[in-house]
Design a protein around this motif. Structure first.
Motif, PDB file in Angstrom:
ATOM      1  N   ARG A 169       0.916  -1.272  -0.016  1.00 16.66           N
ATOM      2  CA  ARG A 169       0.070   0.023   0.134  1.00 16.66           C
ATOM      3  C   ARG A 169       1.017   1.350   0.010  1.00 16.66           C
ATOM      4  NH1 ARG A 169      -3.939  -0.302   4.552  1.00 16.66           N
ATOM      5  NH2 ARG A 169      -4.086  -2.681   3.898  1.00 16.66           N
ATOM      6  N   ILE A 170       2.096   1.273   0.489  1.00 16.63           N
ATOM      7  CA  ILE A 170       2.602   2.515   0.763  1.00 16.63           C
ATOM      8  C   ILE A 170       3.395   2.775  -0.695  1.00 16.63           C
ATOM      9  CG2 ILE A 170       4.773   3.638   1.560  1.00 16.63           C
ATOM     10  CD1 ILE A 170       4.224   2.164   4.348  1.00 16.63           C
ATOM     11  N   VAL A 171       3.779   1.679  -1.271  1.00 13.98           N
ATOM     12  CA  VAL A 171       4.600   1.930  -2.581  1.00 13.98           C
ATOM     13  C   VAL A 171       3.520   2.329  -3.675  1.00 13.98           C
ATOM     14  CG1 VAL A 171       5.814   0.917  -4.454  1.00 13.98           C
ATOM     15  CG2 VAL A 171       6.504   0.253  -2.036  1.00 13.98           C
ATOM     16  N   ILE A 172       2.448   1.687  -3.577  1.00 15.72           N
ATOM     17  CA  ILE A 172       1.305   1.872  -4.551  1.00 15.72           C
ATOM     18  C   ILE A 172       0.749   3.164  -4.316  1.00 15.72           C
ATOM     19  CG2 ILE A 172      -1.161   1.049  -5.026  1.00 15.72           C
ATOM     20  CD1 ILE A 172      -0.121  -1.798  -4.424  1.00 15.72           C
ATOM     21  N   ARG A 186      -0.234   8.507  -6.321  1.00 16.33           N
ATOM     22  CA  ARG A 186      -0.724  10.133  -5.894  1.00 16.33           C
ATOM     23  C   ARG A 186       0.617  11.002  -6.621  1.00 16.33           C
ATOM     24  NH1 ARG A 186      -2.948   9.339  -0.444  1.00 16.33           N
ATOM     25  NH2 ARG A 186      -4.951   8.463  -1.182  1.00 16.33           N
ATOM     26  N   TYR A 187       1.902  10.413  -6.473  1.00 18.98           N
ATOM     27  CA  TYR A 187       3.007  11.121  -6.942  1.00 18.98           C
ATOM     28  C   TYR A 187       3.497  10.816  -8.167  1.00 18.98           C
ATOM     29  CZ  TYR A 187       2.056  12.594  -2.080  1.00 18.98           C
ATOM     30  OH  TYR A 187       1.485  13.167  -0.897  1.00 18.98           O
ATOM     31  N   GLY A 188       3.374   9.622  -8.736  1.00 19.43           N
ATOM     32  CA  GLY A 188       4.093   9.251  -9.904  1.00 19.43           C
ATOM     33  C   GLY A 188       5.455   8.772  -9.473  1.00 19.43           C
ATOM     34  N   THR A 189       5.545   8.253  -8.338  1.00 17.36           N
ATOM     35  CA  THR A 189       6.808   7.978  -7.831  1.00 17.36           C
ATOM     36  C   THR A 189       7.225   6.262  -8.207  1.00 17.36           C
ATOM     37  OG1 THR A 189       6.392   9.410  -5.840  1.00 17.36           O
ATOM     38  CG2 THR A 189       8.240   7.728  -5.545  1.00 17.36           C
ATOM     39  N   ARG A 190       8.265   6.125  -8.599  1.00 19.07           N
ATOM     40  CA  ARG A 190       8.786   4.807  -8.712  1.00 19.07           C
ATOM     41  C   ARG A 190       9.030   4.006  -7.481  1.00 19.07           C
ATOM     42  NH1 ARG A 190      13.786   4.795 -11.265  1.00 19.07           N
ATOM     43  NH2 ARG A 190      14.093   7.032 -10.684  1.00 19.07           N
TER      44      ARG A 190
END
Length: 196
Positions: free
Chosen positions: A80-83, A88-92
């Motif tokens: 859930r944190i990575v997803i 929300r931010y487009g973070t890899r």
């Protein structure tokens, strides 16, 4: 149960988990990177307890996560944190978990969330994982695991990298910030410049 019998039971359980991961990978189910999925893993240090979504959101805000970051979640559970960071931010991001069932759950959750291209999940021991690419690391581990992990974080992460922990600090390494969200503590550390 005598100590020897308990240890044997733990070893057999670890072997069964590793065998299941190997069998699922060979059957075409992408549990994790091929190199890490086939390796036998030890028993988990903690049981999976999900971080509430409002705490996930606060952790990502506290770390000031952006699309330019590379987030590693150690003990990533259902992902859930990575997803959330990807959505929300487009973070890899990369989630690392020792339990192959949690890794598969996270992969399935990433597919359902439509962020499969931004995230990956590895069935790996977080103490053996290479963390050098991370600019943000998130944790929800026990205090003794955080303390054991602190030297690795300081050695592998670049100065300026942010670490956010749900609920537990890192002993003598004092946080740069802390907050309480929904009755739960979150802590932020920024990796300091290297000493010459």
């Amino acid at each position: 149960m005598p100590r020897t019998a308990a240890r044997l039971a733990a070893l057999l359980a670890a072997a069964a988990l590793a065998g299941a991961a190997f069998a699922q990978t060979r059957a075409g189910v992408p549990l994790a990177d091929e190199a890490t999925a086939a390796r036998p893993l030890r028993m988990p240090d903690v049981i999976f307890v999900p971080t509430p979504q409002e705490v996930v959101d606060a952790m990502l805000r506290m770390a000031n996560v952006t699309r330019d970051d590379v987030l590693f979640d150690l003990g990533s559970g259902d992902g859930r944190i990575v997803i959330t960071a990807a959505q929300r931010y487009g973070t890899r991001g990369t989630g690392i978990d020792i339990d192959p069932e949690r890794v598969q759950e996270a992969i399935d959750n990433a597919k359902a969330a439509g962020v499969k291209k931004l995230v990956r999940f590895r069935n790996e021991d977080l103490f053996a994982a290479d963390l050098r690419d991370a600019t943000v690391v998130t944790l929800y581990l026990l205090p003794e695991l955080n303390r054991k992990l602190a030297p690795k974080l300081l050695a592998e992460l670049r100065p300026g990298a942010r670490i956010v922990s749900h609920q537990f600090d890192m002993g003598s390494w004092k946080p740069d910030r802390e907050a309480t969200v929904a009755g739960r503590k979150i802590y932020l550390w920024v990796v300091p410049p290297r000493q010459p």
